[in-house]
Design an enzyme around this catalytic site. Structure first.
Site, mmCIF file in Angstrom:
data_model
loop_
_atom_site.group_PDB
_atom_site.id
_atom_site.type_symbol
_atom_site.label_atom_id
_atom_site.label_comp_id
_atom_site.label_asym_id
_atom_site.label_seq_id
_atom_site.Cartn_x
_atom_site.Cartn_y
_atom_site.Cartn_z
ATOM 1 N N ARG A 1 -10.176 -0.695 0.552
ATOM 2 C CA ARG A 1 -9.233 -0.082 0.427
ATOM 3 C C ARG A 1 -8.902 0.352 -1.164
ATOM 4 O O ARG A 1 -7.764 -0.615 -1.801
ATOM 5 C CB ARG A 1 -8.019 -0.472 1.400
ATOM 6 C CG ARG A 1 -8.832 -0.409 2.377
ATOM 7 C CD ARG A 1 -7.919 -1.352 3.813
ATOM 8 N NE ARG A 1 -7.666 -2.204 3.631
ATOM 9 C CZ ARG A 1 -6.803 -3.202 4.652
ATOM 10 N NH1 ARG A 1 -6.428 -2.791 5.725
ATOM 11 N NH2 ARG A 1 -6.394 -4.812 4.344
ATOM 12 N N GLY B 1 -5.083 -1.085 -6.277
ATOM 13 C CA GLY B 1 -5.639 -0.684 -4.774
ATOM 14 C C GLY B 1 -5.499 -1.614 -3.834
ATOM 15 O O GLY B 1 -3.803 -2.109 -4.460
ATOM 16 N N TYR C 1 -7.289 -8.909 8.765
ATOM 17 C CA TYR C 1 -6.633 -9.330 7.427
ATOM 18 C C TYR C 1 -5.292 -10.502 8.084
ATOM 19 O O TYR C 1 -5.578 -11.381 7.349
ATOM 20 C CB TYR C 1 -6.481 -8.752 6.435
ATOM 21 C CG TYR C 1 -7.578 -8.612 5.502
ATOM 22 C CD1 TYR C 1 -8.230 -9.171 4.859
ATOM 23 C CD2 TYR C 1 -7.620 -7.031 5.885
ATOM 24 C CE1 TYR C 1 -9.585 -8.954 4.275
ATOM 25 C CE2 TYR C 1 -9.229 -6.568 5.551
ATOM 26 C CZ TYR C 1 -10.155 -7.331 4.696
ATOM 27 O OH TYR C 1 -11.239 -6.812 3.901
ATOM 28 N N ILE C 2 -3.608 -10.304 8.302
ATOM 29 C CA ILE C 2 -3.041 -10.749 8.907
ATOM 30 C C ILE C 2 -2.630 -11.337 10.146
ATOM 31 O O ILE C 2 -3.158 -12.827 10.213
ATOM 32 C CB ILE C 2 -1.408 -9.609 8.263
ATOM 33 C CG1 ILE C 2 -1.586 -9.237 6.524
ATOM 34 C CG2 ILE C 2 -0.456 -10.752 8.800
ATOM 35 C CD1 ILE C 2 -1.765 -10.244 5.942
ATOM 36 N N LYS D 1 -9.899 -6.163 -6.148
ATOM 37 C CA LYS D 1 -8.970 -6.895 -7.350
ATOM 38 C C LYS D 1 -10.200 -7.649 -6.684
ATOM 39 O O LYS D 1 -11.105 -8.274 -5.927
ATOM 40 C CB LYS D 1 -8.282 -7.648 -6.705
ATOM 41 C CG LYS D 1 -7.621 -7.917 -5.310
ATOM 42 C CD LYS D 1 -6.848 -8.757 -5.125
ATOM 43 C CE LYS D 1 -5.997 -10.084 -3.830
ATOM 44 N NZ LYS D 1 -5.184 -10.827 -4.443
ATOM 45 N N CYS E 1 -1.380 -2.652 -0.370
ATOM 46 C CA CYS E 1 0.016 -3.074 -0.042
ATOM 47 C C CYS E 1 0.692 -2.526 -1.598
ATOM 48 O O CYS E 1 1.339 -1.465 -1.659
ATOM 49 C CB CYS E 1 0.155 -4.655 -0.431
ATOM 50 S SG CYS E 1 0.083 -5.500 1.338
ATOM 51 N N THR F 1 -0.369 0.438 7.884
ATOM 52 C CA THR F 1 0.883 0.728 7.833
ATOM 53 C C THR F 1 0.167 2.091 6.481
ATOM 54 O O THR F 1 1.151 2.204 5.955
ATOM 55 C CB THR F 1 2.126 1.049 7.665
ATOM 56 O OG1 THR F 1 1.861 -0.646 7.288
ATOM 57 C CG2 THR F 1 2.982 0.226 9.549
ATOM 58 N N LYS G 1 10.290 -7.009 1.447
ATOM 59 C CA LYS G 1 8.569 -6.519 1.054
ATOM 60 C C LYS G 1 8.478 -5.778 0.099
ATOM 61 O O LYS G 1 7.342 -5.446 -0.466
ATOM 62 C CB LYS G 1 8.243 -6.329 2.360
ATOM 63 C CG LYS G 1 6.721 -6.240 2.324
ATOM 64 C CD LYS G 1 6.058 -7.038 1.991
ATOM 65 C CE LYS G 1 4.247 -6.794 1.425
ATOM 66 N NZ LYS G 1 3.442 -7.793 1.253
HETATM 67 N N1 LIG Z 1 -3.500 -7.750 3.853
HETATM 68 C C1 LIG Z 1 -2.763 -7.821 3.333
HETATM 69 O O1 LIG Z 1 -2.970 -8.703 2.367
HETATM 70 C C2 LIG Z 1 -1.412 -7.037 3.416
HETATM 71 C C3 LIG Z 1 -0.265 -8.752 2.857
HETATM 72 C C4 LIG Z 1 1.099 -8.335 2.943
HETATM 73 C C5 LIG Z 1 1.079 -7.330 3.965
HETATM 74 N N2 LIG Z 1 0.963 -6.905 4.938
HETATM 75 C C6 LIG Z 1 0.877 -5.387 6.079
HETATM 76 O O2 LIG Z 1 0.663 -6.245 6.601
HETATM 77 C C7 LIG Z 1 -0.174 -5.236 8.008
HETATM 78 C C8 LIG Z 1 -1.980 -5.508 8.111
HETATM 79 O O3 LIG Z 1 -2.847 -5.019 7.468
HETATM 80 P P1 LIG Z 1 -3.481 -5.376 7.768
HETATM 81 O O4 LIG Z 1 -4.395 -5.704 5.871
HETATM 82 O O5 LIG Z 1 -3.527 -6.609 8.209
HETATM 83 O O6 LIG Z 1 -4.794 -4.875 7.939
HETATM 84 P P2 LIG Z 1 -5.850 -4.484 8.860
HETATM 85 O O7 LIG Z 1 -6.426 -2.711 9.015
HETATM 86 O O8 LIG Z 1 -7.070 -5.457 7.919
HETATM 87 O O9 LIG Z 1 -5.886 -5.157 10.023
HETATM 88 C C9 LIG Z 1 -5.258 -4.413 11.468
HETATM 89 C C10 LIG Z 1 -5.647 -4.174 12.206
HETATM 90 O O10 LIG Z 1 -4.973 -3.061 13.487
HETATM 91 C C11 LIG Z 1 -5.596 -2.903 14.367
HETATM 92 N N3 LIG Z 1 -4.951 -2.172 15.388
HETATM 93 C C12 LIG Z 1 -4.606 -0.497 14.915
HETATM 94 N N4 LIG Z 1 -3.544 -0.196 15.849
HETATM 95 C C13 LIG Z 1 -3.230 -0.920 16.781
HETATM 96 C C14 LIG Z 1 -2.757 -0.756 18.020
HETATM 97 N N5 LIG Z 1 -2.032 -0.037 17.549
HETATM 98 N N6 LIG Z 1 -2.819 -1.726 18.367
HETATM 99 C C15 LIG Z 1 -3.557 -3.378 18.378
HETATM 100 N N7 LIG Z 1 -4.285 -3.535 16.905
HETATM 101 C C16 LIG Z 1 -4.149 -2.426 16.647
HETATM 102 C C17 LIG Z 1 -7.146 -2.703 13.671
HETATM 103 O O11 LIG Z 1 -7.862 -2.557 14.427
HETATM 104 C C18 LIG Z 1 -7.123 -3.740 12.167
HETATM 105 O O12 LIG Z 1 -7.989 -4.061 12.614
HETATM 106 C C19 LIG Z 1 -0.211 -3.569 7.492
HETATM 107 O O13 LIG Z 1 1.029 -3.035 7.654
HETATM 108 C C20 LIG Z 1 0.384 -4.287 5.818
HETATM 109 O O14 LIG Z 1 0.488 -3.836 4.922
HETATM 110 C C21 LIG Z 1 -0.633 -6.540 4.419
#
Ligand SMILES: NC(=O)c1ccc[n+]([C@@H]2O[C@H](COP(=O)([O-])OP(=O)(O)OC[C@H]3O[C@@H](n4cnc5c(N)ncnc54)[C@H](O)[C@@H]3O)[C@@H](O)[C@H]2O)c1
Length: 438
Positions: free
Chosen positions: A333, A266, A13-14, A326, A269, A85, A215
């Protein structure tokens, strides 16, 4: 600093929106993910997550040749880490006899180790994953320094939290203010130079640990405020008050802004990040800990409300609307809606759920493929997520699809008077005016 090529590790997502946005702003971007299925999907021109506008952006980035997808990083000017994370599902810590969750930093460790062979003097590494305080200096820097290069001297290292709102990610990525914390001021400067390629919001430089804490404070603040709204809803039920009316009246105070109660908290984050503080300093976080517990208990209150509405749960046919954490997202998740459904199933109810943003749902939850199908032979409608599609349903439309006339609304989506005029009996979470006499 001049950036021509970057690697983004983690294409979720990020990471995927970030990688694509850099690519459409002129950088050569290698998007890296360890999940072979995701790499394959993206290479085939599809997108594995639902986010408005993302498909078009990814297509544009790939088509221009600026975004390539790979399972491994390669040499670049900068590396961005955006991997998950979560907390561990199978182990907990303990403080004064109270269990607390533990951050699972394995993906950050693995991603940092994957960068190590490609690290060169003058590179910039930015951690974006939400992380416990001091992760950048205590976990990431020592791994990268195995190269013999020193963080802050030979390469730049920074932490930059992501604060985008799912559903609005592409706009917020560009417009939100961005905090960049460096292990040195020069590292923060290098980070600011990179993100200024597309960020239109203010870019504020600080140190890495402050940025990490910012954060966690943002999400913890929201968690604690939702917890008090949930606790107020319990009090309202006890005292015969309608919480939705009470909150709207309290919010007429010029300095009060109470959030909405609901089935719980949920997502990836807000329900996760406060634990990072609790784990790092359990002796200093009784309020944060209690707020987490209050929000985690909320699905049990949903179950109690359903039980009150139906008498016994055994064999009762319930149509659960929504499983996402939401409104208007496909992210299931840590979803309290899913947790409430699991509790009802465990108690013997016959629940079927419909989640328009992820029709396949979750393992262990019987799913319907459409709104019509989920309502078909239901005895009760349980509204768990305020998806726009649900909120906009007219009582007459719903009445035509089912003989169920009992609604439990946990998100105040269906105006009670209107639905009751149309022949439905509506119980809302926190509406003590009704639940007392139910
Ligand atoms: N989703 C949100 O709205 C949001 C907002 C702010 C912060 N964050 C933070 O950003 C981070 C990422 O969140 P997300 O929602 O994008 O997660 P996500 O699960 O959607 O995506 C993470 C991706 O990382 C990949 N991955 C795992 N281990 C890896 C590695 N060693 N090397 C390369 N790729 C790897 C996974 O396969 C997955 O596709 C988290 O720490 C989250 O807390 C997320």
């Amino acid at each position: 600093m001049n950036f021509e090529k970057i690697c983004v590790l983690g294409l979720g997502y990020i990471g995927l929106p970030t990688a694509s946005t850099f690519a459409t702003h002129g950088l050569q971007v290698v998007g890296v993910d360890v999940n072979a299925k995701i790499v394959e999907t993206l290479k085939n021109g599809s997108v594995h997550i639902h986010e408005p506008g993302l498909r078009t952006l990814v297509e544009a980035a790939v088509k221009s040749g600026k975004l390539t997808i790979s399972e491994k990083p390669e040499e670049a000017d900068a590396f961005i880490i955006a991997v998950p994370t979560p907390f561990y599902g199978d182990k907990t810590g303990e403080h004064n006899g109270e269990p607390h969750k533990l951050a699972d930093m394995r993906a950050v460790t693995a991603a940092t180790e994957a960068i190590l062979p490609f690290l060169r003097r003058g590179n910039l590494i930015v951690l974006e994953s939400t992380s416990p305080p001091r992760t950048t200096v205590d976990l990431v820097a020592p791994i990268l320094e195995k190269s013999g290069l020193k963080a802050g001297t030979d390469f730049y290292l920074a932490y930059s939290p992501e604060r985008v709102l799912p559903g609005q990610i592409l706009r917020e990525l560009i417009e939100n203010a961005r905090v960049i914390g460096g292990v040195t001021p020069e590292s923060a400067q290098a980070g600011a130079a990179l993100y200024s390629l597309f960020v239109k919001g203010e870019i504020i430089q600080t140190d890495a640990t402050t940025a990490e804490m910012v954060k966690l404070m943002e999400n913890t603040y929201r968690d604690v405020n939702i917890a008090i709204a949930n606790e107020f809803s319990r009090l309202a039920e006890r005292f015969g008050v309608d919480i939705w009316e009470a909150v709207s009246l309290a919010n007429r105070h010029p300095r009060v802004k109470i959030l909405s109660p609901g089935p719980g908290v949920g997502g990836h984050c807000i329900s996760v990040d406060p634990w990072f503080f609790v784990e790092a300093a359990p002796d200093l976080t009784p309020l944060i800990y209690t707020a987490r517990k209050v929000n985690d208990e909320q699905p049990h209150y949903v179950m109690a409300l359903v039980q009150k509405a139906l008498g016994s749960l055994k064999g009762k046919k319930i149509a659960a609307l929504g499983l996402a954490y939401k409104p208007d997202v496909d992210d299931l998740r840590e979803s309290p809606a899913a947790e409430a459904v699991h509790l009802l199933l465990d108690a013997g109810a016959s629940v079927r759920a419909y989640e328009p943003f992820k029709v396949e749902g979750l393992p262990g939850i019987p799913m319907a493929a459409s709104f019509q199908e989920v309502l078909h032979d239901a005895e009760m409608i349980l509204l768990l997520v305020r998806h726009t599609q649900f909120a906009e349903m007219k009582p007459a439309e719903v009445a035509a699809m089912t003989s169920a006339r009992l609604v439990v609304d946990t998100v105040n989506a269906w105006p009670r008077e209107i639905w009751e005029k149309a022949g439905f009996h509506v119980l809302r979470l926190g509406d003590g005016k009704r639940t007392l006499s139910a």
